[in-house]
Design an enzyme around this catalytic site. Sequence first.
Site, short mmCIF file in Angstrom:
data_model
loop_
_atom_site.label_atom_id
_atom_site.label_comp_id
_atom_site.label_asym_id
_atom_site.label_seq_id
_atom_site.Cartn_x
_atom_site.Cartn_y
_atom_site.Cartn_z
N THR A 153 0.98 -1.35 -0.05
CA THR A 153 0.03 -0.26 -0.39
C THR A 153 0.76 0.96 0.23
O THR A 153 1.75 1.97 -0.62
CB THR A 153 -0.86 0.05 1.34
N LYS A 179 4.52 -7.28 3.22
CA LYS A 179 3.79 -5.61 3.39
C LYS A 179 3.84 -4.91 5.18
O LYS A 179 2.95 -5.62 5.73
CB LYS A 179 2.68 -5.21 2.04
N THR A 190 0.06 -9.95 12.92
CA THR A 190 0.58 -8.61 12.47
C THR A 190 0.62 -8.24 11.28
O THR A 190 -0.63 -8.56 10.58
CB THR A 190 2.70 -8.95 11.83
N GLU A 274 6.20 4.85 7.95
CA GLU A 274 6.00 5.72 6.49
C GLU A 274 6.39 7.04 6.94
O GLU A 274 6.99 7.08 8.10
CB GLU A 274 4.69 6.17 6.83
N ASN A 397 -0.19 10.64 6.20
CA ASN A 397 -1.11 10.64 7.27
C ASN A 397 -2.72 11.16 6.69
O ASN A 397 -3.86 10.93 7.45
CB ASN A 397 -1.39 9.51 8.30
N THR A 402 -9.21 11.02 0.98
CA THR A 402 -9.35 12.37 0.65
C THR A 402 -8.59 12.84 -0.65
O THR A 402 -7.64 12.41 0.05
CB THR A 402 -10.40 12.71 1.30
#
Lengths: 402, 402
Positions: A153, A179, A190, A274, A397, A402
Site C-alpha cells: 500500500t 507488506k 501483524t 511511513e 496520513n 481524501t
Amino acid sequence: MSSASETTLEIPAGFRATAVKAGIKPSGGLDLAVIASDHPCAAAGTFTTNRVCAAPVRWDQALVPSDSIRAIVVNAGNANAATGAQGEANAAATATFAAEHLACLPQHVLVASTGVIGHQLPMDNLRDGLARALASLSGEAEQFAEAARAIMTTDTRPKVVSLRQDLDGRSTALLGLAKGAAMIGPRMATMLAFLVTDARVAPTDLQAILSEAVESTFNCISVEGHTSTNDTVLLLANGAAGGEPLQGEALAKFAASVQSTCQTLARMIPDDGEGATHLITIDVEGARDREEARTIARAVADSPLVKTAVAGADPNWGRIVSAAGYSGVPFEEQELSLWLNNTPLYRDGVPLNFDAAAVSAHLRAERETTIRLTLKRGSGSIRFWTCDLTAEYVRLNADYTT
Amino acid sequence: MSSASETTLEIPAGFRATAVKAGIKPSGGLDLAVIASDHPCAAAGTFTTNRVCAAPVRWDQALVPSDSIRAIVVNAGNANAATGAQGEANAAATATFAAEHLACLPQHVLVASTGVIGHQLPMDNLRDGLARALASLSGEAEQFAEAARAIMTTDTRPKVVSLRQDLDGRSTALLGLAKGAAMIGPRMATMLAFLVTDARVAPTDLQAILSEAVESTFNCISVEGHTSTNDTVLLLANGAAGGEPLQGEALAKFAASVQSTCQTLARMIPDDGEGATHLITIDVEGARDREEARTIARAVADSPLVKTAVAGADPNWGRIVSAAGYSGVPFEEQELSLWLNNTPLYRDGVPLNFDAAAVSAHLRAERETTIRLTLKRGSGSIRFWTCDLTAEYVRLNADYTT
C-alpha cells in the site's frame, strides 16, 4: 538469505504466483496477487487480536491450521474491514471464485486484504482481475516478486526473502513476502506476511512453529502502535520436496529458518515505516519475563516523544526512561539503566555525564539507532523494532482517503 | 467562570502569589512561581503513576493529604526527574529554603517542577530566584496571572480560571491554574495544576473531592499519550472565608465547583496541545463501566492515525473503529456505532452511506471535532479530550533539548 533485488529468489517446488491490476487501488497499479500450490498444503496462521477484524481474517481463522490449503488470494487497496455481512459475503465469494478455477473447495482458499477500512470491495473488478490472475499463474521468480509488489500500500519497496536448505537430505526452499508501512502495532499477529515452503510439515507442527516465530518477530515491531484490523501471517507447506513430515532435528532446523525469515521480514516493515528516517532497535533486558520486556519495549517504541527525538537527533533520553516508567511494569527507578547507541546515559536511576553533541552527531549520521534498557528483575528480554516519527508521516496520513 | 485575559480573577482571601525569572529556562523568561497562604491549608493532591516519577512528586506524595500546608513552589524549565538522590536532596532543599522565609516547617511546603528530564536543578539560580520571589508575594490578581505564565513550558498561553460563590452563607473564591501542551497522557493524575480556595474543608473531604474530580477531567485528556514523570494536581483550602468545615449541601456545591474548574483547565491543555489545529472531544457510551469507556476513548485519542486524519480533515473513520477494536475491551463489532461531528458513519457494525466531501469540509472549517462511539454493553460512559497530530508537533519535538 537473498532479497528481491538480487533476482535469485529460491522458489519452493509446486508453488506458482501471479499479480494483476484489478482496479482496486485508485492508482491503477498492481493490486491483486495469488499464490497457489499444485498440491494441498499444511497451513498455519496468526491473526490480529483487534475486535474490529476484517472479513478475510474471520474467513482464514476458521480454516487454519489445515492440511488442504491450495491458494492465498490477496488484494491491496481495500481492507474489507468494518464492512458487515456484505464484507463477509465478499470474502467468501472471492474464495469460491478462486476455488472454481483451481478445482478445489472454497475452504481450501485463504484470502487477505489490505487498504482503506469501511468500503465494500468492488467485486466486479475483483472477479475480473481474479480470472486473469488465475490464468497467469507461474513458478517464475519474477511472478513472486510481482506478488510482493501487488500487496504493497504505502510501502516504498517490496519485502521478499528466500532461502534454500537441506532437510532430512532433501533440498527445500522457504520463501516469504510481507507488506506494511503504517497501522503497525501487532499484538498476536501483524500486517500481511505469507511464507511458503515445499518441505513436508504436519499442520500442528507448522502452527506451533509459526506461532512461536511470530511472538519474537512480527509481534516485536511497531510503526505507530495502531493494531490493524487485517494483520495476517500465513505459512503454507506443500511437501513437494518429498519425504515424510519433518521431525526432530530437521523440524528444529526448519523452525529456525521460519524464525529467521520472519525476523528479516518483520524488521523490513519499520525500516520502511511511513516517512521514517531511522530504524530503531530496542533491547530490554533483566525483565521478569519476555512479556514484561515486550510491554516496556512497546511503550518506548510507541512514544511520539521518543520517536520525534530520534528524528531530530536529539539525545533527550529522559523521554525514554519516562516511557518505560508508564509502561505498567512495576520496576523501581533505581534498577533502571539506559544506553543510546551504546553510550551509557543513565545507570541505576542516576543520570551520567555524556557528550551530548557527540551522541547527537552519531544519531544524525546513522540510519540505525539502538536503545538498550536494563532492569534487575529477572532474565526476561526482548528485541523490538520501530521507526522514528517525522513530519512526512503526518503528511502521508493527513490525507490518505481524501 | 472567568479567564485570565478578563483581568477579573477572583482571588481567595489569604493567598498571595508571585513569579520571577530565576534563570532556569534557557529563554530567560519567568520560570519560578510561588503560591503561599497566610494560614495553614488543608491540602489534597493526585500524582503521576509513572514508575520514573520526579523528586518533587515523591516529596509531595509523602505530605498530602495535610492540614498544614503553607505554600507551593513551582519551577519550569527543569523537571527534576530521573535525577537520583541529588534530585531528591534538591527538592527538599527548595522546600527548606522557602520554609525558612515563611517561618514554617519544610514539610509545610509543596514543590513541583516541569521541563526537561534528567538534568539537576541549578540550585544557585533557584535559591536566588526563590529569595526574590518570597520577598515579592502579593494578593493582586496580576501576580496569580504571572504565576500561571511562569509555569508554562511549550504552552502558548497561560491557563487560569476562577469563580466566586456563597457556601454556607459565606462568600468564597476558587482559583485554578494549569500548564501542559505535550507529554500529556495522564493516568491517575495529570500535568501541573494548582487550585486554591478560601473555603474551609476538612483534608479528607478535600482529597476525596479532588480525586473524584480528576478522574473525569485531568484523567480524560491526552496530547500524545506519554504519561509524564511530573504530573501533579494540588488543591489548597485555607479556610480564610471563615466558618466550620463545609458539610452536606455546601460541601457538594464546593465539590461541583472543583469538578467544573478542573474540567475547564483540563480541556485547555489539549486545546493548546503542541502544534494542534483541532480540539477533539471523544464521547464513549454504552460501555460496561467508566473505566471500560475510558480505555476505548484513550485508544482512539492516542492513535496517530486518527489524529493525523483529523488534522487533514480526512473522514477516514475506519481508523477510529479499528482503534476502538484494539483497545482491549472485548466488545462485539455488531454492537459498535460511530458518529463524526454528529454525522452517523457506522451503525451496529455496518458502514453507512454519507457525504464524504461535506464531512471533510466541516472537519476543515471547525476547530472542534466530536467523535461519538456507542456500544451495547452497559451504561458506562466518558467524555475525553485530545488534539490532532500535525507536522508542527513533530517539528517542536524533534529538537526540544538540542
